[in-house]
Design a protein around this motif. Structure first.
Motif, PDB file in Angstrom:
ATOM      1  N   SER A 264       0.832  -1.218   0.000  1.00  0.00           N
ATOM      2  CA  SER A 264       0.000   0.000   0.000  1.00  0.00           C
ATOM      3  C   SER A 264       0.857   1.254   0.000  1.00  0.00           C
ATOM      4  O   SER A 264       0.473   2.272  -0.574  1.00  0.00           O
ATOM      5  CB  SER A 264      -0.928   0.002   1.226  1.00  0.00           C
ATOM      6  OG  SER A 264      -1.741  -1.155   1.243  1.00  0.00           O
ATOM      7  N   VAL A 265       2.039   1.173   0.643  1.00  0.00           N
ATOM      8  CA  VAL A 265       2.910   2.337   0.732  1.00  0.00           C
ATOM      9  C   VAL A 265       4.330   1.869   1.015  1.00  0.00           C
ATOM     10  O   VAL A 265       4.535   0.813   1.622  1.00  0.00           O
ATOM     11  CB  VAL A 265       2.428   3.295   1.847  1.00  0.00           C
ATOM     12  CG1 VAL A 265       2.513   2.633   3.219  1.00  0.00           C
ATOM     13  CG2 VAL A 265       3.214   4.612   1.827  1.00  0.00           C
ATOM     14  N   ILE A 267       7.611   3.236   2.937  1.00  0.00           N
ATOM     15  CA  ILE A 267       8.162   4.246   3.850  1.00  0.00           C
ATOM     16  C   ILE A 267       9.672   4.147   3.746  1.00  0.00           C
ATOM     17  O   ILE A 267      10.254   3.075   3.915  1.00  0.00           O
ATOM     18  CB  ILE A 267       7.687   4.006   5.291  1.00  0.00           C
ATOM     19  CG1 ILE A 267       6.160   4.061   5.353  1.00  0.00           C
ATOM     20  CG2 ILE A 267       8.291   5.021   6.243  1.00  0.00           C
ATOM     21  CD1 ILE A 267       5.583   3.725   6.700  1.00  0.00           C
ATOM     22  N   THR A 278       1.543  -3.150   3.677  1.00  0.00           N
ATOM     23  CA  THR A 278       0.248  -3.327   3.017  1.00  0.00           C
ATOM     24  C   THR A 278      -0.846  -3.263   4.069  1.00  0.00           C
ATOM     25  O   THR A 278      -0.667  -3.710   5.205  1.00  0.00           O
ATOM     26  CB  THR A 278       0.192  -4.686   2.290  1.00  0.00           C
ATOM     27  OG1 THR A 278      -1.049  -4.785   1.587  1.00  0.00           O
ATOM     28  CG2 THR A 278       0.297  -5.854   3.243  1.00  0.00           C
ATOM     29  N   ILE A 309       3.309   2.595  -6.721  1.00  0.00           N
ATOM     30  CA  ILE A 309       3.106   2.465  -5.273  1.00  0.00           C
ATOM     31  C   ILE A 309       3.605   3.756  -4.629  1.00  0.00           C
ATOM     32  O   ILE A 309       4.732   4.187  -4.894  1.00  0.00           O
ATOM     33  CB  ILE A 309       3.867   1.267  -4.702  1.00  0.00           C
ATOM     34  CG1 ILE A 309       3.528  -0.021  -5.483  1.00  0.00           C
ATOM     35  CG2 ILE A 309       3.565   1.084  -3.216  1.00  0.00           C
ATOM     36  CD1 ILE A 309       2.097  -0.421  -5.395  1.00  0.00           C
ATOM     37  N   PRO A 310       2.806   4.401  -3.785  1.00  0.00           N
ATOM     38  CA  PRO A 310       3.236   5.646  -3.139  1.00  0.00           C
ATOM     39  C   PRO A 310       4.500   5.437  -2.304  1.00  0.00           C
ATOM     40  O   PRO A 310       4.617   4.439  -1.579  1.00  0.00           O
ATOM     41  CB  PRO A 310       2.051   6.029  -2.255  1.00  0.00           C
ATOM     42  CG  PRO A 310       0.887   5.310  -2.843  1.00  0.00           C
ATOM     43  CD  PRO A 310       1.414   4.043  -3.412  1.00  0.00           C
ATOM     44  N   ILE A 311       5.431   6.359  -2.392  1.00  0.00           N
ATOM     45  CA  ILE A 311       6.670   6.327  -1.616  1.00  0.00           C
ATOM     46  C   ILE A 311       6.669   7.552  -0.720  1.00  0.00           C
ATOM     47  O   ILE A 311       6.600   8.696  -1.201  1.00  0.00           O
ATOM     48  CB  ILE A 311       7.909   6.333  -2.525  1.00  0.00           C
ATOM     49  CG1 ILE A 311       7.900   5.095  -3.445  1.00  0.00           C
ATOM     50  CG2 ILE A 311       9.188   6.365  -1.703  1.00  0.00           C
ATOM     51  CD1 ILE A 311       9.022   5.087  -4.465  1.00  0.00           C
ATOM     52  N   VAL A 312       6.735   7.310   0.584  1.00  0.00           N
ATOM     53  CA  VAL A 312       6.683   8.392   1.567  1.00  0.00           C
ATOM     54  C   VAL A 312       8.002   8.424   2.320  1.00  0.00           C
ATOM     55  O   VAL A 312       8.433   7.419   2.869  1.00  0.00           O
ATOM     56  CB  VAL A 312       5.507   8.198   2.550  1.00  0.00           C
ATOM     57  CG1 VAL A 312       5.511   9.292   3.612  1.00  0.00           C
ATOM     58  CG2 VAL A 312       4.193   8.176   1.793  1.00  0.00           C
ATOM     59  N   ILE A 342       0.150   8.115   7.748  1.00  0.00           N
ATOM     60  CA  ILE A 342       0.697   7.982   6.395  1.00  0.00           C
ATOM     61  C   ILE A 342      -0.279   7.237   5.493  1.00  0.00           C
ATOM     62  O   ILE A 342      -0.549   7.651   4.351  1.00  0.00           O
ATOM     63  CB  ILE A 342       2.059   7.272   6.438  1.00  0.00           C
ATOM     64  CG1 ILE A 342       3.091   8.155   7.146  1.00  0.00           C
ATOM     65  CG2 ILE A 342       2.528   6.897   5.045  1.00  0.00           C
ATOM     66  CD1 ILE A 342       4.434   7.507   7.346  1.00  0.00           C
ATOM     67  N   ILE A 343      -0.828   6.108   5.981  1.00  0.00           N
ATOM     68  CA  ILE A 343      -1.760   5.341   5.154  1.00  0.00           C
ATOM     69  C   ILE A 343      -3.030   6.145   4.890  1.00  0.00           C
ATOM     70  O   ILE A 343      -3.597   6.116   3.778  1.00  0.00           O
ATOM     71  CB  ILE A 343      -2.083   3.998   5.835  1.00  0.00           C
ATOM     72  CG1 ILE A 343      -0.829   3.094   5.792  1.00  0.00           C
ATOM     73  CG2 ILE A 343      -3.254   3.300   5.167  1.00  0.00           C
ATOM     74  CD1 ILE A 343      -1.012   1.744   6.429  1.00  0.00           C
ATOM     75  N   VAL A 346      -2.153   8.517   2.170  1.00  0.00           N
ATOM     76  CA  VAL A 346      -2.048   7.840   0.880  1.00  0.00           C
ATOM     77  C   VAL A 346      -3.427   7.501   0.340  1.00  0.00           C
ATOM     78  O   VAL A 346      -3.728   7.691  -0.853  1.00  0.00           O
ATOM     79  CB  VAL A 346      -1.186   6.571   1.014  1.00  0.00           C
ATOM     80  CG1 VAL A 346      -1.292   5.721  -0.245  1.00  0.00           C
ATOM     81  CG2 VAL A 346       0.258   6.946   1.287  1.00  0.00           C
ATOM     82  N   LYS A 350      -5.284   8.666  -3.130  1.00  0.00           N
ATOM     83  CA  LYS A 350      -5.898   7.750  -4.109  1.00  0.00           C
ATOM     84  C   LYS A 350      -7.343   8.136  -4.395  1.00  0.00           C
ATOM     85  O   LYS A 350      -7.801   8.094  -5.541  1.00  0.00           O
ATOM     86  CB  LYS A 350      -5.825   6.308  -3.602  1.00  0.00           C
ATOM     87  CG  LYS A 350      -4.415   5.728  -3.639  1.00  0.00           C
ATOM     88  CD  LYS A 350      -4.438   4.264  -3.181  1.00  0.00           C
ATOM     89  CE  LYS A 350      -3.053   3.672  -3.300  1.00  0.00           C
ATOM     90  NZ  LYS A 350      -3.045   2.254  -2.850  1.00  0.00           N
TER      91      LYS A 350
END
Length: 358
Positions: A264-265, A267, A278, A309-312, A342-343, A346, A350
């Motif tokens: 899902s992300v 980090i 996820t 995929i989001p990168i934070v 963070i999630i 994200v 989306k």
């Protein structure tokens, strides 16, 4: 053949595995003097306590001789006579023989646990080697056997002299005794002799067992090379273990990379760490599906970009997650709040992208 090799390099005490292996081969510390002591002690006990039962066979034998003229020699009667004598022999000698058998077994069990091995029965060239034979003849074992035999001979002679010399006049007079009194006298003298022999052999048996055990233990000693080889066999060759570790790491890396597109992300600490998480509705907490440092971290970010995929970037959280969470494990409770923000961020992104597309 290993036992016949030079033992000058064997300076280390044997491991328990080496001692157990020797036992499994039937190679144990054993003194025949201990067995001899148990057998003579058992015989002395039998004579002192069961001499009456042994004499119980006297009556049927006496009747057999006294009434021999009445014995029928046809088939059934002769078989019945043989059967009666057999039962009389078993009744008279069964218990004494059983006691001697128990004494023989006890002499072995006292020295070592039971051994079931045919290794000692196998033919070995060392048994017919002239050099090995010379070592046996002139070695420590031969010297010890000679000293032991000489000690027993001298001591036994002294014991017999001390007991029988005072009885010499009575022994001479036995020719004039009633036959019925002679067995009792002989039994008394025999028990005195055997009691003294048992006491004397007890010292010999103890000394011989200690000597045999020491010799056996010295033969089981190991060199440094043997200890290293045994360690490799029991713990595994370090090179093989290293190769297995590399294979496990390669499989784990491949499985991680295959799981990154499902994250899902990501980090990340841009220079060192990447942790892929996820999360789906209904899950109790986010789960780590991949993590890595340096080159692996870079590869995780690369796959994430390929699959959108989001990168934070969050340096302290990336470091903390990398150190505390393992693959396929939920994140620790103390990181719930930071990861949830963070999630949530994200997921908001989306939803915004989805609304614009509509």
């Amino acid at each position: 053949m290993a036992d016949e090799d030079d033992t000058t390099e064997r300076t280390e005490d044997p491991t328990q595995k080496r001692l157990d292996d020797a036992h499994d081969r039937g190679d144990v510390a054993k003194s025949q003097e201990v067995n001899t002591w148990f057998m003579i002690s058992g015989a002395t006990l039998v004579l002192s306590t069961l001499s009456g039962s042994i004499g119980g066979i006297e009556v049927p034998l006496r009747n057999l001789i006294a009434n021999s003229w009445m014995i029928r020699t046809d088939g059934p009667d002769l078989l019945a006579l043989a059967r009666n004598l057999e039962f009389a022999m078993i009744a008279a000698l069964g218990v004494p023989l059983l006691m001697l058998l128990i004494a023989a077994i006890a002499g072995n069990i006292l020295q070592h646990r039971l051994v079931w091995s045919g290794e000692q029965l196998k033919p070995k060239l060392s048994k017919i080697s002239p050099l090995a034979g010379a070592k046996r003849i002139f070695g420590k074992q031969a010297v010890a056997n000679f000293a032991k035999g000489l000690f027993k001979l001298v001591t036994l002679g002294a014991v017999m002299t001390a007991i029988l010399w005072p009885e010499r006049h009575r022994l001479e007079a036995m020719l004039r005794f009633e036959p019925a009194t002679i067995p009792g006298l002989i039994l008394t003298l025999t028990l005195q002799l055997m009691g003294a022999v048992v006491a004397m052999l007890a010292l010999v048996a103890i000394a011989d067992y200690l000597f045999q055990y020491r010799q056996w233990y010295e033969r089981r000693k190991m060199s440094l090379r043997e200890m290293k080889e045994e360690f490799k066999q029991s713990e595994g060759d370090p090179r093989v273990k290293g190769r297995m570790r590399q294979l496990r790491q390669a499989r784990m890396k491949k499985r991680m990379m295959a799981a990154v597109p499902k994250a899902s992300v990501i980090i990340t600490n841009p220079t060192h760490f990447s942790v892929a998480l996820t999360y789906e509705r209904g899950m109790s907490a986010p789960v780590c599906v991949a993590k890595g440092a340096d080159n692996i971290a870079f590869k995780i970010r690369e796959i994430a970009r390929q699959h959108d995929i989001p990168i934070v970037e969050n340096v302290p959280l990336a470091r903390a997650l990398y150190a505390t969470v393992e693959i396929d494990e939920e994140i620790p409770v103390e990181h719930y709040h930071a990861v949830a923000e963070i999630i949530g961020y994200v997921m908001g992104l989306k939803r915004g992208l989805s609304a614009r597309r509509v």
